[in-house]
Design a protein around this motif. Structure first.
Motif, PDB file in Angstrom:
ATOM      1  N   LEU A  47     -57.720 106.157 106.355  1.00 50.83           N
ATOM      2  CA  LEU A  47     -58.103 104.949 107.087  1.00 50.83           C
ATOM      3  C   LEU A  47     -59.265 104.225 106.406  1.00 50.83           C
ATOM      4  O   LEU A  47     -59.786 103.244 106.951  1.00 50.83           O
ATOM      5  CB  LEU A  47     -58.487 105.294 108.533  1.00 50.83           C
ATOM      6  N   SER A  76     -41.067  97.418 113.704  1.00 51.20           N
ATOM      7  CA  SER A  76     -42.221  97.001 114.489  1.00 51.20           C
ATOM      8  C   SER A  76     -41.923  97.011 115.982  1.00 51.20           C
ATOM      9  O   SER A  76     -42.772  96.632 116.784  1.00 51.20           O
ATOM     10  CB  SER A  76     -42.666  95.589 114.082  1.00 51.20           C
ATOM     11  N   TYR A  86     -45.704  99.802 118.486  1.00 52.43           N
ATOM     12  CA  TYR A  86     -47.070  99.883 117.978  1.00 52.43           C
ATOM     13  C   TYR A  86     -47.881  98.594 118.133  1.00 52.43           C
ATOM     14  O   TYR A  86     -49.110  98.664 118.338  1.00 52.43           O
ATOM     15  CB  TYR A  86     -47.099 100.394 116.529  1.00 52.43           C
ATOM     16  N   LEU A  90     -51.450  98.717 119.757  1.00 53.56           N
ATOM     17  CA  LEU A  90     -52.595  98.183 119.029  1.00 53.56           C
ATOM     18  C   LEU A  90     -53.419  97.274 119.934  1.00 53.56           C
ATOM     19  O   LEU A  90     -54.654  97.379 119.998  1.00 53.56           O
ATOM     20  CB  LEU A  90     -52.112  97.410 117.805  1.00 53.56           C
ATOM     21  N   ILE A 135     -51.103  90.672 110.620  1.00 49.16           N
ATOM     22  CA  ILE A 135     -50.717  92.003 110.168  1.00 49.16           C
ATOM     23  C   ILE A 135     -49.299  91.878 109.627  1.00 49.16           C
ATOM     24  O   ILE A 135     -48.356  91.656 110.386  1.00 49.16           O
ATOM     25  CB  ILE A 135     -50.794  93.027 111.317  1.00 49.16           C
ATOM     26  N   GLN A 137     -46.279  93.548 107.977  1.00 51.08           N
ATOM     27  CA  GLN A 137     -45.599  94.819 107.710  1.00 51.08           C
ATOM     28  C   GLN A 137     -44.334  94.520 106.914  1.00 51.08           C
ATOM     29  O   GLN A 137     -43.465  93.764 107.369  1.00 51.08           O
ATOM     30  CB  GLN A 137     -45.268  95.517 109.028  1.00 51.08           C
ATOM     31  N   VAL A 173     -49.244  96.243 105.891  1.00 56.52           N
ATOM     32  CA  VAL A 173     -48.735  97.530 106.367  1.00 56.52           C
ATOM     33  C   VAL A 173     -47.514  97.869 105.534  1.00 56.52           C
ATOM     34  O   VAL A 173     -46.565  97.079 105.467  1.00 56.52           O
ATOM     35  CB  VAL A 173     -48.360  97.479 107.867  1.00 56.52           C
ATOM     36  N   PHE A 206     -53.004  99.142 105.302  1.00 61.05           N
ATOM     37  CA  PHE A 206     -52.796 100.251 106.230  1.00 61.05           C
ATOM     38  C   PHE A 206     -51.636 101.076 105.687  1.00 61.05           C
ATOM     39  O   PHE A 206     -50.492 100.621 105.678  1.00 61.05           O
ATOM     40  CB  PHE A 206     -52.482  99.716 107.628  1.00 61.05           C
ATOM     41  N   ARG A 208     -49.199 103.168 106.177  1.00 58.64           N
ATOM     42  CA  ARG A 208     -48.335 103.786 107.181  1.00 58.64           C
ATOM     43  C   ARG A 208     -47.517 104.922 106.589  1.00 58.64           C
ATOM     44  O   ARG A 208     -47.306 105.956 107.240  1.00 58.64           O
ATOM     45  CB  ARG A 208     -47.403 102.717 107.785  1.00 58.64           C
ATOM     46  N   LEU A 240     -49.448 105.262 115.813  1.00 59.74           N
ATOM     47  CA  LEU A 240     -49.652 104.195 114.838  1.00 59.74           C
ATOM     48  C   LEU A 240     -50.551 103.093 115.399  1.00 59.74           C
ATOM     49  O   LEU A 240     -51.432 102.575 114.701  1.00 59.74           O
ATOM     50  CB  LEU A 240     -48.309 103.597 114.411  1.00 59.74           C
ATOM     51  N   LEU A 244     -54.061 102.084 113.753  1.00 60.56           N
ATOM     52  CA  LEU A 244     -54.202 100.729 113.241  1.00 60.56           C
ATOM     53  C   LEU A 244     -55.388 100.012 113.885  1.00 60.56           C
ATOM     54  O   LEU A 244     -56.103  99.249 113.224  1.00 60.56           O
ATOM     55  CB  LEU A 244     -52.908  99.944 113.463  1.00 60.56           C
ATOM     56  N   SER A 245     -55.625 100.247 115.158  1.00 62.27           N
ATOM     57  CA  SER A 245     -56.769  99.624 115.822  1.00 62.27           C
ATOM     58  C   SER A 245     -58.077 100.105 115.199  1.00 62.27           C
ATOM     59  O   SER A 245     -59.002  99.313 114.966  1.00 62.27           O
ATOM     60  CB  SER A 245     -56.754  99.923 117.328  1.00 62.27           C
TER      61      SER A 245
END
Length: 260
Positions: A47, A76, A86, A90, A135, A137, A173, A206, A208, A240, A244-245
């Motif tokens: 992280l 997602s 997620y 989040l 964000i 992904q 992500v 991030f 993942r 997740l 992520l937060s």
């Protein structure tokens, strides 16, 4: 190369896991208990990021609403259970850590699209949503279609330039981890290119893929199993979202007093 089949794609998606057949009664009970209190942990090094999110930090410092736009693929979401996916987790985690800051989050699914195909609409999305943070992904569809890694890298580069020029912070992500598809999909070229481009643009990445692989290796989740129910997907998404937060808030470099 020709696109991979839809069946192979489904193997790699948490949404596909959630759409699997019903579990036995005892499995459901066990998964329900686990879903209520996920225990997954993420090593601090997974992280850590040297890149920052200055616009997120500024919004929080000035008590302005934090508007988050998640641009993602089918992984997602969880079919028929959006509140368990997620992005929703989040948002809930951010609200818990920032109780005095309005947290507005929206999701724009780009199902089946490569990074290059998503690029064309990124600026319009930002103009419409006016997010503090995007964000993004991506990578799974490109890997499934065996898109040339250099072309993928160029698409990520173009997308990040467009987003940053539009005035928003960005978190990348990467792909999700699936041990069942490692022999069918070559993930490393896409993972490596995302890492390089993120560093070039000082964008937090991030990871993942590495986080989910850690959970699988640690026994938190059996991602190799041929059976996955909705509860399994919910547990992974919950973990997740929490991770992520923490990643977002750490990248914002907030003072302890600014968090709950």
């Amino acid at each position: 190369m020709k696109p991979r089949t839809g069946a192979m794609l489904a193997l790699t998606l948490l949404a596909g896991l959630a759409a699997a057949g019903p579990a036995r009664a005892e499995d459901k009970a066990q998964d329900k208990d686990a879903a209520a209190a996920p225990t997954c942990e993420v090593p601090s090094y997974l992280l850590a990021t040297e890149s920052t999110l200055p616009k997120v930090a500024e919004a929080i410092k000035n008590a302005r609403p934090l508007t988050v736009l998640v641009v993602g693929s089918r992984s997602s979401t969880i079919l028929s259970s959006e509140n368990s996916a997620y992005p929703a987790k989040l948002q809930a985690a951010l609200k818990e850590k920032l109780p005095t800051i309005p947290i507005n989050l929206s999701v724009e699914l780009q199902s089946g699209k490569t990074a290059e195909e998503v690029d064309a609409g990124l600026v319009k999305l930002v103009e419409a949503k006016r997010p503090t943070l995007v964000i993004w992904q991506t990578g799974t569809v490109d890997a499934m279609r065996s898109v040339d890694p250099d072309e993928f890298r160029g698409a990520i580069d173009n997308g990040l330039v467009a987003l940053q020029n539009a005035g928003t912070d960005v978190v990348l992500v990467n792909l999700q981890y699936s041990p069942r598809t490692e022999t069918m999909i070559s993930a490393p070229p896409y993972l490596d290119n995302m890492k390089v481009v993120a560093q070039q643009h000082s964008v937090p990445l991030f990871d993942r893929f590495a986080i989910m692989r850690h959970w699988n290796d640690a026994g938190d989740f059996d991602l190799f199993s041929t059976f996955h129910g909705t509860d399994m997907a919910k547990r992974v998404h919950a973990c997740l979202g929490r991770a992520l937060s923490k990643f977002v808030l750490d990248a914002a470099r907030l003072d302890p007093a600014q968090q709950n």
